[in-house]
Design a protein around this motif. Sequence first.
Motif, PDB file in Angstrom:
ATOM      1  N   SER A  83     -29.368 -43.342 -31.754  1.00 58.27           N
ATOM      2  CA  SER A  83     -30.744 -43.021 -32.105  1.00 58.27           C
ATOM      3  C   SER A  83     -31.211 -43.980 -33.202  1.00 58.27           C
ATOM      4  O   SER A  83     -30.489 -44.227 -34.169  1.00 58.27           O
ATOM      5  N   LYS A 122     -37.204 -50.401 -23.715  1.00 59.06           N
ATOM      6  CA  LYS A 122     -37.194 -48.958 -23.485  1.00 59.06           C
ATOM      7  C   LYS A 122     -36.555 -48.594 -22.149  1.00 59.06           C
ATOM      8  O   LYS A 122     -35.880 -47.558 -22.035  1.00 59.06           O
ATOM      9  N   GLU A 123     -36.749 -49.416 -21.148  1.00 64.59           N
ATOM     10  CA  GLU A 123     -36.189 -49.125 -19.829  1.00 64.59           C
ATOM     11  C   GLU A 123     -34.654 -49.115 -19.862  1.00 64.59           C
ATOM     12  O   GLU A 123     -34.021 -48.196 -19.336  1.00 64.59           O
ATOM     13  N   SER A 125     -32.782 -48.766 -22.518  1.00 66.25           N
ATOM     14  CA  SER A 125     -32.352 -47.688 -23.419  1.00 66.25           C
ATOM     15  C   SER A 125     -32.395 -46.344 -22.696  1.00 66.25           C
ATOM     16  O   SER A 125     -31.487 -45.521 -22.835  1.00 66.25           O
ATOM     17  N   ALA A 126     -33.462 -46.119 -21.912  1.00 66.32           N
ATOM     18  CA  ALA A 126     -33.591 -44.869 -21.169  1.00 66.32           C
ATOM     19  C   ALA A 126     -32.487 -44.744 -20.117  1.00 66.32           C
ATOM     20  O   ALA A 126     -31.918 -43.666 -19.917  1.00 66.32           O
ATOM     21  N   VAL A 173     -35.846 -37.964 -21.792  1.00 67.88           N
ATOM     22  CA  VAL A 173     -35.193 -39.023 -22.564  1.00 67.88           C
ATOM     23  C   VAL A 173     -35.639 -38.954 -24.019  1.00 67.88           C
ATOM     24  O   VAL A 173     -36.834 -38.789 -24.303  1.00 67.88           O
ATOM     25  N   SER A 174     -34.701 -39.073 -24.917  1.00 73.06           N
ATOM     26  CA  SER A 174     -35.034 -39.103 -26.339  1.00 73.06           C
ATOM     27  C   SER A 174     -35.831 -40.368 -26.652  1.00 73.06           C
ATOM     28  O   SER A 174     -35.374 -41.475 -26.333  1.00 73.06           O
ATOM     29  N   PRO A 175     -37.002 -40.251 -27.264  1.00 70.99           N
ATOM     30  CA  PRO A 175     -37.810 -41.438 -27.569  1.00 70.99           C
ATOM     31  C   PRO A 175     -37.161 -42.373 -28.592  1.00 70.99           C
ATOM     32  O   PRO A 175     -37.525 -43.548 -28.683  1.00 70.99           O
ATOM     33  N   SER A 176     -36.208 -41.856 -29.356  1.00 68.91           N
ATOM     34  CA  SER A 176     -35.569 -42.696 -30.375  1.00 68.91           C
ATOM     35  C   SER A 176     -34.264 -43.327 -29.892  1.00 68.91           C
ATOM     36  O   SER A 176     -33.660 -44.134 -30.616  1.00 68.91           O
ATOM     37  N   TRP A 177     -33.828 -42.961 -28.658  1.00 68.48           N
ATOM     38  CA  TRP A 177     -32.551 -43.506 -28.182  1.00 68.48           C
ATOM     39  C   TRP A 177     -32.692 -44.996 -27.928  1.00 68.48           C
ATOM     40  O   TRP A 177     -33.607 -45.445 -27.236  1.00 68.48           O
ATOM     41  N   THR A 178     -31.777 -45.777 -28.477  1.00 64.58           N
ATOM     42  CA  THR A 178     -31.907 -47.229 -28.423  1.00 64.58           C
ATOM     43  C   THR A 178     -30.586 -47.883 -28.045  1.00 64.58           C
ATOM     44  O   THR A 178     -29.545 -47.571 -28.610  1.00 64.58           O
TER      45      THR A 178
END
Length: 217
Positions: A83, A122-123, A125-126, A173-178
Amino acid sequence: MEDIRNIIRQSKTLVGPFPEFNINEASEYPHEQFLEWFQMAIDNGVHEPHSMTLSTTDHNGFPDARVLIIKDVDQYGWYFASSSQSEKGKHIEDNPNIALTFYWSSIGKQVRIRGIAIEMDKERSAKDFLNRGTVARAIALLGKQSSILKEQREFEEALIKQIDSLQHNPTLVSPSWTLYRVVAKEVEFWQADEDRKHIRLRYKLEGDKWLKNLLWA
């Protein structure tokens, strides 16, 4: 307590035998050499060879380290995920210069990587997030890593609710997941020797070329 301290002081280290490291056969590229050693770790039954130590620094310059897992390795770098709102994520935002350390004690091999952590899109990471297990995704979605927890029951109750939420919306999906890529600047391969005649081979990026040098043990 004194007995434990004596055990610590008397504990033996670097008990081989260890595999030979022929530097003349080392790859021209550190990621290839890493993958070769990683395969050797697997072949020798190293427990969880994908575990590594990620080292960062906070905004005051104090170092911090924790163990997590490598997700992938290719010619572009080493990959891990977290995160961006976690402590390590905040550290990386302040200072993307980081270090990774792998140590496979049973075969006497250590790999040290110094480089820059770069956020993937983002793709990607998601996709990484959705490949995680249900409980792991639920915990990440709680978004409270490193926050103070008054009692364990509070965590268990929140986790149950989040798992239920995922069952109704499995693509959440968590928006902060990186997903991060570590672009290496230096990679050092250290091979232990029972007689302490260790071998250290360092790859250092100069321009667009990797230079290899032996280092004093």
